[in-house]
Enzyme design. Structure first.
Site, PDB file in Angstrom:
ATOM      1  N   PRO A   1     -16.826  -3.505   0.943  1.00 37.37           N
ATOM      2  CA  PRO A   1     -18.206  -3.799   1.351  1.00 37.37           C
ATOM      3  C   PRO A   1     -19.252  -2.957   0.635  1.00 37.37           C
ATOM      4  CG  PRO A   1     -17.072  -2.529   3.039  1.00 37.37           C
ATOM      5  CD  PRO A   1     -16.028  -2.935   2.043  1.00 37.37           C
TER       6      PRO A   1
ATOM      7  N   TYR B   1       0.832  -1.202   0.000  1.00 35.07           N
ATOM      8  CA  TYR B   1       0.000   0.000   0.000  1.00 35.07           C
ATOM      9  C   TYR B   1       0.868   1.254   0.000  1.00 35.07           C
ATOM     10  CZ  TYR B   1      -4.102  -2.877   1.209  1.00 35.07           C
ATOM     11  OH  TYR B   1      -5.115  -3.797   1.229  1.00 35.07           O
TER      12      TYR B   1
ATOM     13  N   GLY C   1     -17.075  -0.310  -4.148  1.00 37.03           N
ATOM     14  CA  GLY C   1     -16.533   0.911  -4.723  1.00 37.03           C
ATOM     15  C   GLY C   1     -17.477   2.097  -4.689  1.00 37.03           C
ATOM     16  N   GLY C   2     -18.417   2.102  -3.729  1.00 37.47           N
ATOM     17  CA  GLY C   2     -19.353   3.210  -3.595  1.00 37.47           C
ATOM     18  C   GLY C   2     -20.706   2.965  -4.237  1.00 37.47           C
TER      19      GLY C   2
END
Length: 323
Positions: free
Chosen positions: A212, A53, A215-216
């Site tokens: 969850p 990351y 991606g919006g």
């Protein structure tokens, strides 16, 4: 805050997991530190990261940000159940990726240095390594456990049969094996119900769903577009166009329930078998506050059935497709 055991382990974690992938590339360090402080204050003790990351130009950046946060003291490290991952390529040199014994040793030491800690609570395999035998992987992990550098092992993005392979190899060595599996799982993406969730239940793994809100798309995207708050782009826009009627049904049903769509999506996951804690990846404090609200959302059987009608799921294989 609610807490539960991670799978069959004795480790207690919060029902929400703080994902940190945005820290660095999208969220500056000061804001990231503030979000982590707020997460701890709200009772979230479960933080997830990965060595890669930070983006291609600065792999490890996110772990560095977390390390400087730990270094502030205030028992930040002691209050945090820390999970990180290895597998991805860190440099262009050979042996700097995947799950060889050599990379496990080097990647673990590098993560510990960046994170400014002397142990990792849950060390996760970011992907299956088809080129390294499980006996080699477990031997390297066993050494790290004996050295006190890690406590538990977890997997990510594994198929059900990969979990079975890992656990049976661990059993032959009289070793605990995996305690968790981290995979994409949400109302839109329910493929895990075929084989991964049954495998996790059989072997006692806690499921840690990532993305969850897809991606919006499950976070009230249509209403946000209508209000001019946010516009979908790229792949998300293509998916939105393809499933617009389905998403509208979902957002209207969330209105009927009296909750924000994102809260309903997280609450649905918390009602699913084997799920320990969905990973929420806030870029802002407001997004963290919204995720915490989901813990107060209760869905009855009628509501769960309605969500299944809107987003049909799977039965375990082979019943899902065979008589």
């Amino acid at each position: 805050m609610q807490y539960t055991h991670l799978g069959r382990s004795g480790l207690k974690v919060s029902r929400l997991c703080l994902g940190t992938m945005n820290f660095g590339p999208q969220t500056d360090e000061a804001t990231a530190h503030s979000i982590m402080d707020s997460a701890l204050d709200s009772g979230i003790n479960f933080f997830d990261t990965a060595n890669v990351y930070g983006g291609a130009g600065h792999r490890g950046w996110t772990e560095e940000i977390i390390g400087r946060w730990f270094a502030k003291g205030g028992e930040r490290r002691e209050r945090t159940v820390l999970a990180t991952k290895l597998y991805g390529t860190m440099t262009d040199r050979p042996n700097e990726s995947k799950l060889s014994a050599l990379n496990i040793r080097r990647a673990l030491d590098a993560s510990l240095k960046r994170l400014q800690t002397d142990y990792i609570d849950i060390y996760q395999f970011h992907h299956i390594d088809r080129d390294t035998p499980w006996d080699e992987i477990w031997q390297a992990i066993d050494v790290a456990v004996q050295q006190g550098k890690i406590l538990y092992s977890g997997s990510s993005n594994f198929a059900g049969w990969h979990i079975a392979q890992a656990q049976e190899a661990a059993r032959r060595r009289n070793y605990t094996g995996l305690v968790s599996e981290q995979s994409i799982y949400n109302l839109f993406r329910r493929e895990l119900e075929l084989e991964v969730i049954p495998a996790a239940q059989q072997y006692g793994l806690g499921l840690i769903p990532w993305s969850p809100l897809q991606g919006g798309l499950l976070g009230g995207v249509l209403k946000k577009e209508e209000q001019g708050v946010r516009r979908a782009e790229g792949r998300a826009l293509e998916t939105l166009k393809k499933h617009e009627d389905q998403i509208r049904q979902y957002e209207d049903f969330a209105d009927e329930l009296g909750h924000a769509p994102g809260d309903v999506a997280l609450a649905w996951l918390l009602h699913q078998p084997a799920v320990t804690a969905p990973i929420v990846g806030p870029r802002t404090q407001e997004q963290l506050d919204a995720a915490i609200r989901a813990l107060d959302v209760s869905l009855n059987e009628d509501a769960l059935k309605r969500l299944d009608d809107i987003f049909p799921g799977h039965r375990p294989a082979p019943e899902d497709y065979a008589w």
